[in-house]
Motif scaffolding. Structure first.
Motif, mmCIF file in Angstrom:
data_model
loop_
_atom_site.group_PDB
_atom_site.id
_atom_site.type_symbol
_atom_site.label_atom_id
_atom_site.label_comp_id
_atom_site.label_asym_id
_atom_site.label_seq_id
_atom_site.Cartn_x
_atom_site.Cartn_y
_atom_site.Cartn_z
ATOM 1 N N ASN A 192 38.246 38.932 33.778
ATOM 2 C CA ASN A 192 37.762 39.049 32.394
ATOM 3 C C ASN A 192 37.169 37.732 31.873
ATOM 4 O O ASN A 192 37.431 37.296 30.750
ATOM 5 N N GLY A 193 36.385 37.074 32.722
ATOM 6 C CA GLY A 193 35.727 35.838 32.310
ATOM 7 C C GLY A 193 36.569 34.591 32.427
ATOM 8 O O GLY A 193 36.080 33.477 32.189
ATOM 9 N N MET A 194 37.848 34.733 32.804
ATOM 10 C CA MET A 194 38.748 33.579 32.833
ATOM 11 C C MET A 194 38.343 32.565 33.905
ATOM 12 O O MET A 194 38.707 31.393 33.826
ATOM 13 N N THR A 208 33.770 36.736 40.851
ATOM 14 C CA THR A 208 32.395 36.936 40.349
ATOM 15 C C THR A 208 31.652 37.885 41.279
ATOM 16 O O THR A 208 32.133 38.229 42.373
ATOM 17 N N GLY A 209 30.461 38.265 40.836
ATOM 18 C CA GLY A 209 29.590 39.110 41.659
ATOM 19 C C GLY A 209 30.009 40.558 41.689
ATOM 20 O O GLY A 209 30.811 41.024 40.873
ATOM 21 N N LYS A 210 29.492 41.282 42.678
ATOM 22 C CA LYS A 210 29.720 42.721 42.764
ATOM 23 C C LYS A 210 31.192 43.055 43.020
ATOM 24 O O LYS A 210 31.657 44.134 42.662
ATOM 25 N N LYS A 211 31.902 42.149 43.680
ATOM 26 C CA LYS A 211 33.308 42.424 44.011
ATOM 27 C C LYS A 211 34.271 41.936 42.932
ATOM 28 O O LYS A 211 35.487 41.959 43.132
#
Length: 386
Positions: free
Chosen positions: A286-288, A277-280
């Motif tokens: 893909n949301g998994m 998650t986040g900027k990195k």
């Protein structure tokens, strides 16, 4: 030289069947031939030479074969054995014999009917005890075009050579391949020295596989042991074990596989924890990360962040499994890694962290985790991302 395409064999026929379309007659004929022969053993990355796609020289003899139109050429040379037991080297006599041709015209010629397919017991023109119904080598399918060592110096006279000989198949245009099997027809009791030799890229002999006696018109699929690193295969038809000049017969359906192409690179489970998650965030997630992980009651990311307390192998395996699943989005796998991944996926479909060893032993989970860890950490497969 010219390319001669017999009954066309293309992937289009299979695709058409899958999507409810109707392939043309030639495509369908060859699709059915392969299906009858041994398509069930063809796996991804494997191909079959059915002798329907060949290149011929100006004299009509075959100089190369292909597994499909446009594929790399496998160079071919057939040598007649002479009465003295030596080989004629001045003429390549590799030829195509249509084993499903109208057999009635050959009733008088027992030197041809023993390589017709299928046997008369199965509605074809083949004659011989080896291919009959009830035989261990029953010749029960139409093999169509087969390769023979021609008896005459003219390609328009396709008769197999009674004195036998050898056929060399050169796969070096593909580098090396893994040899799976070859179909051999009509190895009589007096041709017991028939064999297949497999050579590596440096000409080193990798394996010698004996061809069994199938008797007249008998059909056998010779297991080549999935021998890897093969650059050339030589098929010896005959001689007799006493050295007599014999060895009539034909070959068909050469099955070989190519090493999978590597691409991409892999990251460790630690990378995937920190790039969900986040900027990195890595797009492979893909949301998994918010999806539930099988029967665990937790999300993928929550499982990845859960320490395996008490050495719980459910989580040890899950961490490597999740990392491998994400790596496989952009990186190639290996057969061993894919097998371990599939075993782990089947395990997670029923197992829970609270009951980790109901569906598999702890030893199995640790073993699968180790294979996947080797992949994620770059010890096998395409390697770790720098």
């Amino acid at each position: 030289m010219r390319t001669r395409l017999f009954k066309t064999c293309t992937a289009a026929a299979c695709i058409a069947l899958l999507y409810g379309c109707t392939p043309d007659n030639e495509e369908m004929a060859d699709f059915e031939k392969i299906n009858r022969a041994q398509a069930a053993i063809l796996e991804p990355g494997c191909e079959m030479v059915t002798f329907d796609h060949v290149v011929t020289g100006t004299n009509g003899f075959v100089t190369a074969v292909m597994s499909s139109p446009g594929s790399e050429q496998i160079m071919v040379h057939a040598y007649q054995r002479t009465a003295s037991g030596s080989y004629r080297t001045n003429l390549n006599v590799a030829n195509i014999f249509d084993s499903s041709q109208d057999w009635s015209q050959h009733l008088h010629d027992m030197q041809v009917v023993d390589i017709l397919t299928p046997h008369q017991d199965f509605g074809g023109g083949g004659v011989g005890a080896g291919g009959a119904r009830g035989s261990a080598y029953a010749n029960d399918s139409d093999l169509g075009d087969m390769m023979i060592i021609n008896r005459f110096d003219e390609a328009n006279k396709p008769y197999d050579n009674n004195s036998g000989g050898m056929i060399s198949f050169d796969f070096s245009s593909m580098g090396t391949v893994t040899m799976s099997s070859i179909t051999v027809l009509d190895v009589d009791s007096y041709e017991g020295a028939s064999k297949i030799e497999l050579f590596g890229a440096n000409g080193n002999l990798l394996s010698v596989v004996p061809v069994q006696i199938s008797e007249s018109n008998g059909k056998q699929i010779v297991d080549l042991g999935n021998t890897a690193g093969v650059a050339r295969m030589v098929v010896h038809l005959g001689p007799d074990v006493t050295g007599a000049s014999t060895g009539s017969g034909a070959v068909d359906n050469i099955v070989f596989c190519r090493p999978p192409q590597e691409y991409g690179c892999t990251y460790t489970q630690g990378y995937w924890k920190n790039h969900a998650t986040g900027k990195k965030a890595d797009a492979a997630w893909n949301g998994m990360h918010d999806d539930q992980f099988y029967q665990s009651g937790s999300t993928y990311l929550q499982v990845l962040n859960t320490a395996p307390k008490g050495g719980n192998a459910y989580y040890i395996l899950a961490h490597q499994f999740i990392a491998a699943k994400l790596n496989m989005v952009n990186a190639s796998s290996t057969p061993e890694v894919t097998a371990a991944f599939n075993s782990a996926e089947a395990y997670f479909s029923t197992a829970t962290p609270a009951n980790p060893y109901g569906a598999a032993s702890r030893a199995d989970l640790i073993r699968w985790a180790g294979i996947l860890a080797d992949y994620n950490e770059g010890r096998v497969g395409p390697g770790h991302c720098d």
